[in-house]
Design an enzyme around this catalytic site. Structure first.
Site, PDB file in Angstrom:
ATOM      1  N   SER A 189       0.837  -1.191   0.000  1.00 32.85           N
ATOM      2  CA  SER A 189       0.000   0.000   0.000  1.00 32.85           C
ATOM      3  C   SER A 189       0.882   1.254   0.000  1.00 32.85           C
ATOM      4  CB  SER A 189      -0.961  -0.034   1.194  1.00 32.85           C
ATOM      5  OG  SER A 189      -2.004   0.891   1.018  1.00 32.85           O
ATOM      6  N   ASP A 439      -8.877  -5.981  -4.692  1.00 34.25           N
ATOM      7  CA  ASP A 439      -8.466  -4.898  -3.799  1.00 34.25           C
ATOM      8  C   ASP A 439      -9.543  -3.828  -3.749  1.00 34.25           C
ATOM      9  OD1 ASP A 439      -7.115  -2.703  -2.534  1.00 34.25           O
ATOM     10  OD2 ASP A 439      -5.203  -3.568  -3.136  1.00 34.25           O
ATOM     11  N   HIS A 477      -7.226  -6.050  -0.299  1.00 35.32           N
ATOM     12  CA  HIS A 477      -6.107  -5.257   0.194  1.00 35.32           C
ATOM     13  C   HIS A 477      -5.474  -5.932   1.412  1.00 35.32           C
ATOM     14  CE1 HIS A 477      -3.984  -1.463  -0.229  1.00 35.32           C
ATOM     15  NE2 HIS A 477      -3.991  -1.311   1.078  1.00 35.32           N
TER      16      HIS A 477
END
Length: 546
Positions: A189, A439, A477
């Site tokens: 991320s 995601d 994610h």
């Protein structure tokens, strides 16, 4: 036990090979500002502790020395950068830097595991790596108020990564009497963006990086996040957990077999986005869209709710380019994404928290609201308006009016403004880039765009020499699986490539949750695992096809 601090001693710049420093020798140590080219007030060791060996089997960790450091700011009103460095007694000559996530604000456990870490593989520290990371220059996870200070904002953007790297490598030379042989980076991320930013700006600083679902253009991304937040905050737009399951079930009915087998995993996610039409599909024999204008039903979605999902599934387009050069931000692969429909275990709770949460979005954001809404709200208040009462409620991200210049400047500061990594490639650096196709925080298309720009700039042959880009079907994610929870020894693969010259060849990921032991081929973009026949739980039954 932490060592008792004594009078500060200034660390000399060590020669290539000097006498190693004992663990307790770090107590009270001062580090000169000259160890990094970026402006700091110097650094100091705040804590030292000798950690004994612990654990057994794959969980065994040898004795190591933990050193906590504070890198002082230039602005006395800015907070320091707090960092942690762990020195194993049995050092393999290599180091691993950990990136942050979100707004950072905490030191991630650099003595712990990696994303996608297989349960039977020792952690990096146990494998002999020095491990280190920082809080990026402020405290408080998921808080954006640090951005009111310009030095703290720049530290968060990229500067803290360079400063931390330079201080840590200086300490490595002191501890062992010699410099590291290889230095890798593990970031997901925002941490993935940090890795790519360090490589772009200082190509000699790293030898390799594991870059997972990177928030490459996070400044521009926040405009898309604000646009999506506004959509779900509209009256009647928020989906219940039951309705989120309906959307996911409808996507499975429409798209599961696009990869050759109905197994609960949507592997051909791009085809699904083109095939799935929420106004027309059915789920459990009934239309997904409510008939006759019905609303607030757990058995269908209203037009307003479908409209909000369509906003999430469409790109942001800007009239004018931002300072980073960006003119928009890509769409999410909404159809097939789990936005959080259950709380059955920690994995499901993680997906829920990072999805639509349990509380309808409102301004200002509050705990339990959708992750993107809360994240964008902090950005609007503290990065953009610099007013705790500010919000996207009064700013249209696509046409921001008076906020255009500020948003443009922030994008120039936070985005990846270049995709030319030639210097890193020529000196032998290696990158493993990965992104989950489900995601719900950073769209997989963002990594596709970054990769395609690399190829356009450098050429496919040059990129293939130093980078592998893999996509993970059924993965949200943070590596959370929604249908397949993948594990793979990415560090081992990177080290074999960067230090041993052996690139990954036909890698395989293993499910650790839904069907433990089930395997799939890890396919390079733009291919996906397609079933060819045989045992559906074995990677050998699939091939990577475009």
């Amino acid at each position: 036990m932490p060592s008792t601090a004594r009078a500060d001693q200034v660390a000399p710049t060590p020669a290539a090979d000097t006498k190693p420093m004992a663990c307790d020798g770090f107590a009270g140590l001062s580090i000169p500002a000259s160890v990094t080219p970026l402006a700091t007030g110097g650094a100091k060791v705040t804590s030292v502790s000798a950690q004994p060996a612990s654990g057994t089997g794959a969980k065994a960790v040898g004795a190591f020395c933990r050193v906590l450091v504070e890198i002082a700011p230039v602005d006395p009103k800015a907070p320091p950068i707090k960092a942690e460095v762990n020195f194993p007694e049995r050092w393999n000559g290599k180091a691993l830097m950990y990136g942050g996530g979100g707004f950072n604000g905490v030191i991630l456990s650099t003595s712990g595991t990696l994303r996608l870490q297989p349960p039977d593989v020792p952690i990096p520290l146990a494998r002999g790596f020095v491990t280190f990371g920082s809080d990026s220059g402020h405290e408080g996870a998921n808080r954006g108020d640090f951005a009111l200070n310009e030095e703290a904002l720049k530290n968060y953007a990229f500067d803290s990564v360079k400063k931390t790297r330079d201080v840590a490598t200086h300490l490595i030379k002191l501890r062992y009497g010699r410099p590291h042989e290889k230095l890798y980076f593990h970031g997901s991320s925002n941490g993935g963006k940090e890795a790519l930013g360090l490589i772009q700006r200082y190509p000699d600083d790293l030898d390799g990086a594991m870059v997972f679902w990177p928030a490459t253009n996070i400044g521009t991304a926040h405009l898309q996040f604000g646009r999506i937040a506004r959509a779900f905050a509209s009256p009647g737009a928020y989906l219940s957990m039951s309705q989120r399951k309906l959307v996911l079930d409808a996507a499975l009915e429409t798209c599961d077999e696009l990869d050759g087998i109905r197994d609960g995993v949507i592997s051909n996610a791009r085809a699904c986005q083109q095939t799935f039409h929420p106004d027309k599909v059915t789920v459990n024999g009934r239309p997904l869209r409510c008939l006759d204008g019905a609303v607030d039903s757990d058995s269908c979605l209203s037009g307003v709710q479908i409209g909000a999902l369509k906003v999430m599934g469409s790109p942001l387009k800007l009239d004018a380019a931002l300072a980073s050069g960006e003119k928009g931000y890509p769409e999410f692969y909404v159809w097939g994404v789990d936005l959080g429909w259950r709380e059955t275990d920690d994995l499901a709770k993680g997906v829920l928290t990072q999805g639509l949460g349990k509380v309808a979005p409102a301004y200002p954001a509050a705990p339990g609201m959708p992750f993107l809404h809360a994240f964008a709200d902090q950005y609007a208040r503290f990065f953009v308006t610099r007013n705790p009462q500010g919000s996207w409620q009064n700013i249209d991200p696509a046409t921001p009016g008076e906020w255009q210049d500020r948003l443009s400047m922030l994008a120039g500061l936070l985005d990846m403004s270049s995709t030319n990594l030639s210097s890193f490639q020529k000196r032998g650096g290696k990158i493993i880039l990965m992104h989950g196709l489900a995601d719900q925080i950073v769209p997989p298309q963002a990594s596709v765009d970054y990769y395609e720009r690399l190829v356009a700039t450098m050429g496919h042959e040059a990129v293939s020499q130093f980078l592998r880009f893999y996509e993970l079907p059924g993965t949200a994610h943070s590596g959370f699986g929604i249908a397949f929870n993948p594990s793979w020894d990415a560090l081992g693969a990177l080290d074999a490539w960067a230090a041993g010259g052996t690139p990954p060849t036909s890698p395989v990921v293993t499910d650790t949750h839904f069907k433990p032991g089930r395997t799939r081929p890890l396919c390079e973009y733009p291919s996906y695992p397609r079933y060819q026949g045989g045992d559906p739980d074995q990677a050998a039954s699939f091939t990577c096809e475009r």
